[in-house]
Write a protein that holds these residues in place. Structure first.
Motif, short mmCIF file in Angstrom:
data_model
loop_
_atom_site.label_atom_id
_atom_site.label_comp_id
_atom_site.label_asym_id
_atom_site.label_seq_id
_atom_site.Cartn_x
_atom_site.Cartn_y
_atom_site.Cartn_z
N ILE A 1 -2.45 0.54 4.77
CA ILE A 1 -1.25 0.93 4.16
C ILE A 1 -0.51 -0.10 3.99
O ILE A 1 -0.14 -0.93 4.83
CB ILE A 1 -0.46 1.67 5.45
CG1 ILE A 1 -1.16 3.07 5.92
CG2 ILE A 1 0.87 2.34 5.06
CD1 ILE A 1 -0.87 3.58 7.28
N PHE A 2 -0.06 -0.17 2.46
CA PHE A 2 0.61 -1.31 1.80
C PHE A 2 2.31 -1.04 2.53
O PHE A 2 2.57 0.04 2.81
CB PHE A 2 0.47 -1.26 0.49
CG PHE A 2 -0.73 -1.82 0.05
CD1 PHE A 2 -1.47 -2.17 0.62
CD2 PHE A 2 -1.13 -1.23 -1.02
CE1 PHE A 2 -2.96 -2.77 0.14
CE2 PHE A 2 -2.29 -1.70 -1.89
CZ PHE A 2 -3.18 -1.90 -1.06
N GLY B 1 -9.46 1.89 -2.08
CA GLY B 1 -10.07 1.05 -2.59
C GLY B 1 -9.43 0.43 -3.82
O GLY B 1 -8.63 0.82 -4.57
N VAL B 2 -10.00 -0.74 -4.50
CA VAL B 2 -9.73 -1.50 -5.50
C VAL B 2 -9.57 -0.40 -6.73
O VAL B 2 -10.36 0.09 -7.10
CB VAL B 2 -10.51 -2.83 -5.83
CG1 VAL B 2 -10.07 -3.33 -7.01
CG2 VAL B 2 -10.53 -3.73 -4.72
N GLU B 3 -8.31 -0.33 -7.24
CA GLU B 3 -7.61 0.21 -8.57
C GLU B 3 -8.01 1.76 -8.39
O GLU B 3 -8.17 2.30 -9.42
CB GLU B 3 -8.46 -0.23 -9.53
CG GLU B 3 -8.04 -1.95 -9.99
CD GLU B 3 -8.22 -2.47 -11.34
OE1 GLU B 3 -9.38 -2.21 -11.66
OE2 GLU B 3 -7.54 -3.03 -11.71
N GLN B 4 -8.38 2.20 -7.16
CA GLN B 4 -8.46 3.53 -7.00
C GLN B 4 -6.93 4.27 -6.58
O GLN B 4 -6.42 3.72 -5.58
CB GLN B 4 -9.52 4.05 -6.07
CG GLN B 4 -11.04 3.70 -6.21
CD GLN B 4 -11.87 4.09 -5.10
OE1 GLN B 4 -11.74 4.97 -4.48
NE2 GLN B 4 -12.73 3.36 -4.90
N TRP C 1 -3.50 -3.99 -4.51
CA TRP C 1 -4.28 -2.88 -5.04
C TRP C 1 -5.52 -3.29 -6.14
O TRP C 1 -6.30 -2.59 -6.28
CB TRP C 1 -3.24 -1.96 -5.80
CG TRP C 1 -3.88 -0.71 -6.29
CD1 TRP C 1 -4.41 0.49 -5.73
CD2 TRP C 1 -3.83 -0.53 -7.76
NE1 TRP C 1 -4.74 1.34 -6.42
CE2 TRP C 1 -4.40 0.94 -8.08
CE3 TRP C 1 -3.49 -1.32 -8.85
CZ2 TRP C 1 -4.46 1.40 -9.27
CZ3 TRP C 1 -3.84 -0.47 -10.17
CH2 TRP C 1 -4.31 0.65 -10.23
N ARG C 2 -5.31 -4.17 -7.07
CA ARG C 2 -5.89 -4.82 -7.83
C ARG C 2 -7.27 -5.56 -7.49
O ARG C 2 -8.15 -6.00 -8.06
CB ARG C 2 -5.40 -5.65 -8.85
CG ARG C 2 -4.33 -4.79 -9.92
CD ARG C 2 -3.89 -5.82 -10.86
NE ARG C 2 -5.20 -6.07 -12.14
CZ ARG C 2 -5.36 -7.10 -12.53
NH1 ARG C 2 -4.58 -8.23 -11.69
NH2 ARG C 2 -6.13 -7.49 -13.40
N VAL D 1 -6.82 -12.68 1.00
CA VAL D 1 -6.47 -11.35 0.95
C VAL D 1 -7.34 -10.33 0.54
O VAL D 1 -7.45 -10.47 -0.85
CB VAL D 1 -4.83 -11.09 0.33
CG1 VAL D 1 -4.60 -9.83 0.05
CG2 VAL D 1 -4.02 -12.12 0.96
N MET D 2 -8.01 -9.53 1.33
CA MET D 2 -9.14 -8.53 1.08
C MET D 2 -8.70 -7.27 1.42
O MET D 2 -9.54 -7.05 2.55
CB MET D 2 -10.41 -9.23 1.12
CG MET D 2 -10.69 -10.37 0.49
SD MET D 2 -12.17 -11.12 0.87
CE MET D 2 -11.78 -12.11 2.46
#
Length: 355
Positions: A61-62, A8-11, A45-46, A54-55
Motif C-alpha cells: 500500500i503506497f 505490480g510494476v505499471e499495473q 509504481w513504475r 526500493v523494490m
C-alpha cells in the motif's frame, strides 16, 4: 478496510478490502483523513529506484504524506494519545541511532520509508500504522486542516528542510527552482518566505503562473529559450548567476541546468529523484564546480524536530502549505491519479481526502 493496493510494476492499483494494520507496541494506528499523492508513488509504481533498494512487491500500500487521527496507541508509547491529530515524515527513524539522537532522523541508519516496503505499508487506506511513534509522530494543532498539511510528509517538508537547513538562503539571494510540480512549488513558496528573489523554471505556463502566485519574482519558460542556464542568469545582477539553484524534478536536463545556473560559490540543492532513464547517475561539470567552488547538496525528507519551525511560520502566515494543494480526490481515484503523474501536467499537490 479499503485500500489502494499495488499489483505490480505499471499495473493499475486496485482498491480492495484488506486487513487493518496491527498496532506496534512502540507505535500507533491512525484513521486516515488525508494523504498526498506524490510523484515518488509514481516512481515506485513504475519500478524506479531499485538502485537504492526500493523494490515494491504486489500487496504493498503506497501513500507517505498522511494526516489523520490516532485511534490506537501502543503500550510503550509516551508522547502520543488516542484522539491526537497527527502527521509524520515519510522516512521513519529508529530513534536510537547517532543520526536520530543528533536531530537528523531523516537520514536514520535504519530508516524505514513508509509506503515503499512491505514492513511499513502506507496511507492510501482507511487506517495506517506508524512505528516508533515517540520518534516519528508529529502532533498537530487540533484545528489544523488535514488537507493542507498532507504535503508535510514529503514534498513541502523536504523543500523546507533543504532550503532552511541544507543550503544558505538569505534575504535578497537569487534562488532558481527548476521544475514546478508539487515539491518545486513548495520550494518557490518557502524561498519567498525566506526573503529570496525567486526564479521559477518550467515548460508549463500554468505551473509558472502558479509559481508567480506563490511568490516567484521571475519565470523562465524552457520552451521559449535556447539556453536555460543563461536565461536564468540574465535575471540576476550582471548576469552572474543565482546563489542557490534547486532541481525539483530529477531528470538529467534539470539537474544540469540547475548546476549551470549557479554563479561562483553558488549552492545546488537536489530534491528531485531520478527516473530509470538516469538510473541514479547524472553527469556534471565537475571542473567548473571546482574552479567556481560551487556546492552540491541533497535534501531527503525532514527531521521530525524541524516541523515546529514550519508550524511557527504557518502561525504567522508566512507559510501556507494548503496553497500548494491542486485538487482533492477519493481513494477510488488514486490509481488513475498516480498513473497520470507521468504526463507531468498536474498542478500542485493532489490529495486523497475520501476513503
Amino acid at each position: 478496510m479499503r485500500a489502494a493496493v499495488f499489483q505490480g510494476v505499471e499495473q493499475p492499483l486496485e482498491v480492495e478490502e484488506v486487513d487493518e494494520p496491527d498496532c506496534p507496541e512502540h507505535g500507533v494506528v491512525v484513521e486516515t483523513e488525508a494523504c498526498g499523492i506524490c510523484r515518488s508513488d509514481w516512481h515506485a509504481w513504475r519500478g524506479d529506484w531499485d538502485w537504492i533498494g526500493v523494490m515494491p512487491t504486489p500487496g504493498l500500500i503506497f501513500g507517505h504524506e498522511p494526516c489523520g487521527r490516532v485511534v490506537e496507541v501502543g503500550d510503550r508509547v509516551e508522547t502520543v494519545n488516542e484522539g491526537d491529530l497527527v502527521t509524520n515524515p515519510f522516512n521513519l527513524g529508529c530513534g536510537s541511532c547517532h543520526h536520530c539522537r543528533s536531530g537528523r532522523s531523516n537520514v536514520c541508519e535504519r530508516s524505514v520509508p513508509m509506503g515503499f516496503i512491505p514492513i511499513q505499508k502506507g496511507a492510501f487506506a482507511e487506517y495506517y500504522s506508524v512505528r516508533e511513534a515517540d520518534q516519528n509522530v508529529v502532533v498537530l494543532p487540533d484545528d489544523a486542516d488535514p488537507t493542507a498539511v498532507a504535503g508535510l510528509g514529503c514534498r513541502f517538508a523536504t523543500a523546507f528542510h533543504g532550503l532552511v537547513h541544507r543550503v544558505d538562503v538569505t534575504a535578497g539571494d537569487w534562488v532558481a527552482v527548476h521544475g514546478c510540480g508539487g515539491v518545486g512549488l513548495s520550494a518557490v513558496h518557502v524561498a519567498d518566505a525566506l526573503g529570496a528573489n525567486v526564479i521559477a523554471v518550467d515548460l508549463d505556463e500554468t505551473k509558472l503562473d502558479r509559481a508567480l502566485d506563490l511568490g516567484a519574482d521571475r519565470t523562465v519558460d524552457v520552451t521559449a529559450v535556447e539556453d536555460v542556464p543563461q536565461a536564468v542568469k540574465k535575471h540576476t545582477a550582471n548576469s552572474r548567476g543565482v546563489d542557490v539553484s534547486v532541481d525539483a524534478l530529477g531528470i538529467a536536463d534539470t539537474v544540469q541546468n540547475s548546476v549551470n545556473s549557479l554563479g561562483k560559490t553558488g549552492q545546488h540543492l537536489q530534491i528531485g529523484m531520478t527516473t530509470s532513464e538516469e538510473g541514479g547517475e547524472v553527469s556534471l561539470p565537475v571542473d567548473t564546480m571546482v574552479t567556481d567552488e560551487r556546492e552540491f547538496y541533497g535534501s531527503y525528507g525532514c527531521p521530525q524536530v524541524e516541523y515546529e519551525e514550519i508550524f511557527r511560520m504557518m502561525d504567522t502566515g508566512k507559510l501556507d502549505p494548503g496553497r500548494i494543494v491542486g485538487e482533492t480526490v477519493s481513494l477510488d481515484d488514486v490509481p488513475a491519479v498516480i498513473e497520470n503523474l507521468g504526463d507531468y501536467d498536474t498542478v500542485g499537490i493532489p490529495v486523497c481526502t475520501e476513503f
